[in-house]
Write a protein that holds these residues in place. Structure first.
Motif, PDB file in Angstrom:
ATOM      1  N   VAL A 142      46.191  30.043  78.578  1.00 22.81           N
ATOM      2  CA  VAL A 142      46.347  28.769  79.259  1.00 22.81           C
ATOM      3  C   VAL A 142      47.173  27.855  78.362  1.00 22.81           C
ATOM      4  CG1 VAL A 142      45.170  26.766  80.217  1.00 22.81           C
ATOM      5  CG2 VAL A 142      44.142  29.028  80.399  1.00 22.81           C
ATOM      6  N   VAL A 143      48.271  27.337  78.905  1.00 24.96           N
ATOM      7  CA  VAL A 143      49.140  26.436  78.155  1.00 24.96           C
ATOM      8  C   VAL A 143      49.144  25.103  78.879  1.00 24.96           C
ATOM      9  CG1 VAL A 143      51.474  26.025  77.322  1.00 24.96           C
ATOM     10  CG2 VAL A 143      50.566  28.346  77.380  1.00 24.96           C
ATOM     11  N   GLU A 144      48.778  24.063  78.158  1.00 21.42           N
ATOM     12  CA  GLU A 144      48.779  22.722  78.746  1.00 21.42           C
ATOM     13  C   GLU A 144      49.760  21.852  77.973  1.00 21.42           C
ATOM     14  OE1 GLU A 144      45.722  19.201  80.106  1.00 21.42           O
ATOM     15  OE2 GLU A 144      44.982  20.855  78.922  1.00 21.42           O
ATOM     16  N   ARG A 145      50.707  21.286  78.671  1.00 19.24           N
ATOM     17  CA  ARG A 145      51.714  20.420  78.056  1.00 19.24           C
ATOM     18  C   ARG A 145      51.568  19.023  78.635  1.00 19.24           C
ATOM     19  NH1 ARG A 145      54.832  25.184  79.013  1.00 19.24           N
ATOM     20  NH2 ARG A 145      55.261  26.210  77.029  1.00 19.24           N
ATOM     21  N   CYS A 146      51.480  18.058  77.744  1.00 16.40           N
ATOM     22  CA  CYS A 146      51.335  16.670  78.176  1.00 16.40           C
ATOM     23  C   CYS A 146      52.506  15.844  77.648  1.00 16.40           C
ATOM     24  CB  CYS A 146      50.027  16.082  77.671  1.00 16.40           C
ATOM     25  SG  CYS A 146      48.568  16.886  78.351  1.00 16.40           S
ATOM     26  N   THR A 147      53.019  14.982  78.496  1.00 15.70           N
ATOM     27  CA  THR A 147      54.080  14.064  78.102  1.00 15.70           C
ATOM     28  C   THR A 147      53.657  12.657  78.492  1.00 15.70           C
ATOM     29  OG1 THR A 147      55.236  14.354  80.200  1.00 15.70           O
ATOM     30  CG2 THR A 147      55.913  15.780  78.371  1.00 15.70           C
ATOM     31  N   TYR A 148      54.298  11.694  77.885  1.00 14.15           N
ATOM     32  CA  TYR A 148      53.976  10.311  78.191  1.00 14.15           C
ATOM     33  C   TYR A 148      55.226   9.611  78.706  1.00 14.15           C
ATOM     34  CZ  TYR A 148      52.424   5.535  77.840  1.00 14.15           C
ATOM     35  OH  TYR A 148      52.099   4.248  78.151  1.00 14.15           O
ATOM     36  N   SER A 149      55.063   8.902  79.775  1.00 11.04           N
ATOM     37  CA  SER A 149      56.147   8.123  80.357  1.00 11.04           C
ATOM     38  C   SER A 149      55.662   6.689  80.519  1.00 11.04           C
ATOM     39  CB  SER A 149      56.528   8.697  81.724  1.00 11.04           C
ATOM     40  OG  SER A 149      57.380   7.802  82.399  1.00 11.04           O
ATOM     41  N   LYS A 150      56.534   5.730  80.220  1.00  4.44           N
ATOM     42  CA  LYS A 150      56.098   4.340  80.362  1.00  4.44           C
ATOM     43  C   LYS A 150      55.920   3.949  81.823  1.00  4.44           C
ATOM     44  CE  LYS A 150      60.615   2.103  80.063  1.00  4.44           C
ATOM     45  NZ  LYS A 150      61.393   1.110  79.332  1.00  4.44           N
ATOM     46  N   PHE A 151      56.518   4.726  82.742  1.00  2.00           N
ATOM     47  CA  PHE A 151      56.371   4.421  84.162  1.00  2.00           C
ATOM     48  C   PHE A 151      55.180   5.144  84.786  1.00  2.00           C
ATOM     49  CE2 PHE A 151      60.973   3.989  83.319  1.00  2.00           C
ATOM     50  CZ  PHE A 151      61.077   2.626  83.554  1.00  2.00           C
ATOM     51  N   TYR A 152      54.942   6.396  84.375  1.00  2.00           N
ATOM     52  CA  TYR A 152      53.891   7.192  85.003  1.00  2.00           C
ATOM     53  C   TYR A 152      52.663   7.388  84.117  1.00  2.00           C
ATOM     54  CZ  TYR A 152      57.595   8.292  88.252  1.00  2.00           C
ATOM     55  OH  TYR A 152      58.604   8.191  89.163  1.00  2.00           O
ATOM     56  N   GLY A 153      52.744   7.016  82.865  1.00  2.00           N
ATOM     57  CA  GLY A 153      51.630   7.223  81.955  1.00  2.00           C
ATOM     58  C   GLY A 153      51.622   8.658  81.436  1.00  2.00           C
ATOM     59  N   ARG A 154      50.456   9.166  81.198  1.00  2.00           N
ATOM     60  CA  ARG A 154      50.320  10.526  80.670  1.00  2.00           C
ATOM     61  C   ARG A 154      50.365  11.523  81.816  1.00  2.00           C
ATOM     62  NH1 ARG A 154      45.119  13.219  78.043  1.00  2.00           N
ATOM     63  NH2 ARG A 154      46.134  14.955  77.016  1.00  2.00           N
ATOM     64  N   VAL A 155      51.279  12.509  81.709  1.00  2.00           N
ATOM     65  CA  VAL A 155      51.439  13.536  82.728  1.00  2.00           C
ATOM     66  C   VAL A 155      51.248  14.896  82.057  1.00  2.00           C
ATOM     67  CG1 VAL A 155      53.000  14.565  84.406  1.00  2.00           C
ATOM     68  CG2 VAL A 155      53.058  12.099  84.006  1.00  2.00           C
ATOM     69  N   CYS A 156      50.323  15.679  82.579  1.00  2.00           N
ATOM     70  CA  CYS A 156      50.033  16.987  81.995  1.00  2.00           C
ATOM     71  C   CYS A 156      50.295  18.080  83.021  1.00  2.00           C
ATOM     72  CB  CYS A 156      48.586  17.070  81.530  1.00  2.00           C
ATOM     73  SG  CYS A 156      48.192  15.938  80.197  1.00  2.00           S
ATOM     74  N   THR A 157      50.817  19.201  82.541  1.00  4.86           N
ATOM     75  CA  THR A 157      50.986  20.370  83.399  1.00  4.86           C
ATOM     76  C   THR A 157      50.282  21.544  82.728  1.00  4.86           C
ATOM     77  OG1 THR A 157      53.066  20.944  82.319  1.00  4.86           O
ATOM     78  CG2 THR A 157      53.208  19.610  84.308  1.00  4.86           C
ATOM     79  N   THR A 158      49.662  22.364  83.531  1.00  4.84           N
ATOM     80  CA  THR A 158      48.948  23.527  83.028  1.00  4.84           C
ATOM     81  C   THR A 158      49.594  24.773  83.608  1.00  4.84           C
ATOM     82  OG1 THR A 158      46.900  22.251  82.970  1.00  4.84           O
ATOM     83  CG2 THR A 158      46.695  24.639  82.875  1.00  4.84           C
ATOM     84  N   SER A 159      49.846  25.760  82.749  1.00  5.41           N
ATOM     85  CA  SER A 159      50.393  27.020  83.230  1.00  5.41           C
ATOM     86  C   SER A 159      49.602  28.165  82.600  1.00  5.41           C
ATOM     87  CB  SER A 159      51.884  27.131  82.888  1.00  5.41           C
ATOM     88  OG  SER A 159      52.074  27.059  81.494  1.00  5.41           O
ATOM     89  N   TYR A 160      49.604  29.278  83.276  1.00  3.18           N
ATOM     90  CA  TYR A 160      48.865  30.455  82.829  1.00  3.18           C
ATOM     91  C   TYR A 160      49.872  31.553  82.524  1.00  3.18           C
ATOM     92  CZ  TYR A 160      45.085  27.872  84.936  1.00  3.18           C
ATOM     93  OH  TYR A 160      44.200  26.894  85.257  1.00  3.18           O
ATOM     94  N   LEU A 161      49.862  32.029  81.284  1.00  3.33           N
ATOM     95  CA  LEU A 161      50.775  33.078  80.867  1.00  3.33           C
ATOM     96  C   LEU A 161      49.995  34.378  80.711  1.00  3.33           C
ATOM     97  CD1 LEU A 161      52.679  31.126  78.078  1.00  3.33           C
ATOM     98  CD2 LEU A 161      53.377  31.465  80.436  1.00  3.33           C
TER      99      LEU A 161
END
Length: 96
Positions: free
Chosen positions: A22-41
């Protein structure tokens, strides 16, 4: 709705006998806040012949080290096992 998610999760888990990562990547945007995506490898397919060759190479390396360093087991005053080597640097992995 929770029951539907539980059934879907069980169906996914029961269909695949292989493990996944399970790979979870989180980014931060000043417009959207914290956005995380999860992918399964999926784990890569293992090659048995390569695993056997790697094990042989590992054993050969250990035997080479033991022949060079000649480790001997001793006990200190408090009964703790210590290894004594025939050459300097063997405690750091030196084999030549």
């Amino acid at each position: 709705m929770k029951i539907l998610y539980a059934i879907a999760t069980l169906a996914l888990l029961s269909t695949s006998a292989q493990a996944w990562q399970v790979v979870e990547r989180c980014t931060y945007s000043k417009f959207y806040g914290r956005v995380c995506t999860t992918s399964y490898l999926d784990d890569p397919v293992r090659n048995e012949t390569q695993d056997q060759e790697d094990a042989k190479a590992r054993r050969a390396s250990i035997e080479k080290w033991e022949a060079f360093c000649k480790p001997k087991r001793t006990y200190d005053n408090e009964g703790v096992v210590r290894l004594v080597y025939a050459r300097k640097g063997c405690e750091f992995g030196r084999s030549e």
